[in-house]
Design a protein around this motif. Structure first.
Motif, mmCIF file in Angstrom:
data_model
loop_
_atom_site.group_PDB
_atom_site.id
_atom_site.type_symbol
_atom_site.label_atom_id
_atom_site.label_comp_id
_atom_site.label_asym_id
_atom_site.label_seq_id
_atom_site.Cartn_x
_atom_site.Cartn_y
_atom_site.Cartn_z
ATOM 1 N N LEU A 153 0.637 -1.230 -0.047
ATOM 2 C CA LEU A 153 -0.048 0.037 -0.089
ATOM 3 C C LEU A 153 0.755 1.378 -0.036
ATOM 4 C CD1 LEU A 153 -3.103 0.614 2.282
ATOM 5 C CD2 LEU A 153 -1.230 2.400 2.295
ATOM 6 N N THR A 154 1.860 1.247 0.844
ATOM 7 C CA THR A 154 2.912 2.493 1.107
ATOM 8 C C THR A 154 3.471 2.546 -0.284
ATOM 9 O OG1 THR A 154 3.123 1.923 3.205
ATOM 10 C CG2 THR A 154 4.682 3.350 2.174
ATOM 11 N N LEU A 155 4.087 1.542 -0.922
ATOM 12 C CA LEU A 155 4.657 1.822 -2.259
ATOM 13 C C LEU A 155 3.660 2.198 -3.401
ATOM 14 C CD1 LEU A 155 6.692 -1.586 -2.396
ATOM 15 C CD2 LEU A 155 7.766 0.436 -1.871
ATOM 16 N N LYS A 156 2.396 1.704 -3.481
ATOM 17 C CA LYS A 156 1.452 2.294 -4.384
ATOM 18 C C LYS A 156 1.147 3.731 -4.343
ATOM 19 C CE LYS A 156 -2.541 0.757 -6.700
ATOM 20 N NZ LYS A 156 -3.733 -0.120 -6.864
ATOM 21 N N ARG A 157 0.753 4.062 -2.813
ATOM 22 C CA ARG A 157 0.302 5.373 -2.583
ATOM 23 C C ARG A 157 1.342 6.325 -2.947
ATOM 24 N NH1 ARG A 157 -2.633 5.731 3.083
ATOM 25 N NH2 ARG A 157 -4.028 4.445 2.114
ATOM 26 N N TYR A 158 2.538 6.050 -2.860
ATOM 27 C CA TYR A 158 3.541 7.147 -2.844
ATOM 28 C C TYR A 158 4.324 7.000 -4.069
ATOM 29 C CZ TYR A 158 1.660 8.493 1.435
ATOM 30 O OH TYR A 158 0.752 9.079 2.540
ATOM 31 N N ASN A 159 4.006 6.072 -5.025
ATOM 32 C CA ASN A 159 4.620 5.770 -6.329
ATOM 33 C C ASN A 159 6.339 5.448 -6.181
ATOM 34 O OD1 ASN A 159 5.220 5.402 -9.091
ATOM 35 N ND2 ASN A 159 5.449 7.658 -9.422
ATOM 36 N N ILE A 160 6.390 4.608 -5.042
ATOM 37 C CA ILE A 160 7.856 4.362 -4.754
ATOM 38 C C ILE A 160 8.400 3.168 -5.353
ATOM 39 C CG2 ILE A 160 9.397 3.524 -2.836
ATOM 40 C CD1 ILE A 160 7.108 5.091 -1.161
ATOM 41 N N ASN A 161 9.568 3.087 -6.027
ATOM 42 C CA ASN A 161 10.375 1.875 -6.416
ATOM 43 C C ASN A 161 10.833 1.197 -5.310
ATOM 44 O OD1 ASN A 161 12.002 -0.077 -7.769
ATOM 45 N ND2 ASN A 161 12.624 1.174 -9.234
ATOM 46 N N PRO A 162 10.558 0.021 -4.761
ATOM 47 C CA PRO A 162 11.021 -0.708 -3.602
ATOM 48 C C PRO A 162 12.801 -0.626 -3.686
ATOM 49 C CG PRO A 162 10.082 -2.400 -4.927
ATOM 50 C CD PRO A 162 9.551 -0.977 -5.469
ATOM 51 N N GLU A 180 11.778 -8.724 1.855
ATOM 52 C CA GLU A 180 11.106 -9.551 1.094
ATOM 53 C C GLU A 180 10.369 -9.129 -0.206
ATOM 54 O OE1 GLU A 180 8.543 -12.156 3.450
ATOM 55 O OE2 GLU A 180 9.835 -12.930 4.464
ATOM 56 N N LEU A 181 10.075 -7.807 -0.046
ATOM 57 C CA LEU A 181 9.428 -7.169 -1.283
ATOM 58 C C LEU A 181 10.453 -6.120 -2.001
ATOM 59 C CD1 LEU A 181 6.223 -5.866 0.638
ATOM 60 C CD2 LEU A 181 6.151 -7.463 -1.068
ATOM 61 N N GLY A 182 11.729 -6.159 -1.652
ATOM 62 C CA GLY A 182 12.889 -5.733 -2.471
ATOM 63 C C GLY A 182 13.177 -4.393 -1.755
ATOM 64 N N ILE A 183 12.595 -3.967 -0.614
ATOM 65 C CA ILE A 183 12.929 -2.644 -0.169
ATOM 66 C C ILE A 183 14.282 -2.742 0.869
ATOM 67 C CG2 ILE A 183 12.030 -0.985 1.525
ATOM 68 C CD1 ILE A 183 9.190 -1.848 0.948
ATOM 69 N N ASN A 184 15.212 -1.967 0.656
ATOM 70 C CA ASN A 184 16.361 -1.938 1.392
ATOM 71 C C ASN A 184 15.952 -1.405 2.881
ATOM 72 O OD1 ASN A 184 18.621 -2.037 -0.648
ATOM 73 N ND2 ASN A 184 17.428 -0.471 -1.665
ATOM 74 N N GLY A 185 16.744 -2.253 3.846
ATOM 75 C CA GLY A 185 16.234 -1.938 5.137
ATOM 76 C C GLY A 185 17.261 -1.544 6.254
ATOM 77 N N ILE A 186 17.043 -0.818 6.960
ATOM 78 C CA ILE A 186 17.999 -0.392 8.079
ATOM 79 C C ILE A 186 17.251 -0.807 9.448
ATOM 80 C CG2 ILE A 186 19.467 1.279 9.425
ATOM 81 C CD1 ILE A 186 19.851 2.580 6.939
#
Length: 205
Positions: A153-162, A180-186
């Protein structure tokens, strides 16, 4: 690695200090053993997270009292005195946020597990919450981290490439789910460590 153009912040534990111990350690007169038992048995983390996903606070409280009637007063305290559990801003992280907001290279979003009933209190208290381009509040969406749908939902709402985004959270479980969705994480530990970790993604602030 692709160039990062979006930074997604968790709020509680990263930018805002929140801890039920601020109330219950006093209630239990400093007896940490009794307090820990209460959190593990009655007002548990899982129970609180259910409210973060949009479950009504009053209904949750009533249901918990029905299960543990002998602890009614203690259970009511959880949300009656919730505002007292809200500590100060984590200033070092707020400084990092301010630097990112001031850099037009980055879109800055927040993704938080938070009850929609209590989030307005935080909005009034912390001015920096109004700096974000957008905030996804789990209680408003009726889901929460680490479930896949809130990230999507966050990726779609703000047009974010993971692959071009990075997510900062103090809960490793939530970071693992984002990856797991390809988002980099810290995995957030401290503002000082965060600055160093951001450098690995060529974010120097």
């Amino acid at each position: 690695m692709k160039t990062i153009n979006t930074v997604i912040f968790d709020l509680g534990g990263v930018l805002i200090d929140w801890n039920p111990e601020y109330v219950y350690l006093e209630v239990f007169e400093g007896n940490r053993e009794k307090m820990d038992w209460f959190f593990k048995t009655i007002c548990t983390q899982d129970w609180n997270e259910n409210q973060d996903a949009g479950y009504p606070l009053q209904k949750a409280t009533s249901e918990r009292i029905a299960l543990f009637p002998e602890h009614e007063d203690l259970i009511r305290i959880y949300y009656d005195r919730w505002e007292e559990m809200l500590g100060n801003a984590i200033e070092g992280t707020v400084d990092i946020l301010k630097s990112l907001i001031g850099n037009t290279s980055y879109k800055v979003i927040a993704l938080t597990n938070w009850s929609h009933e209590t989030f307005p209190i935080a909005l009034k208290r912390f001015d920096f919450l109004h700096w974000f381009e957008g905030i996804v509040v789990s209680g408003e969406e009726k889901t929460r981290k680490p479930f896949k749908d809130i990230y999507e939902l966050t990726l779609k709402r703000y047009n974010i490439n993971p692959e071009e985004s990075i997510f900062i959270d103090d809960n490793l479980r939530n970071i693992e789910a984002s990856r797991e969705l390809g988002i980099n994480g810290i995995h957030f530990e401290s503002p000082k460590t965060l600055r160093e970790q951001l450098k690995h993604y060529s974010i120097n602030i």
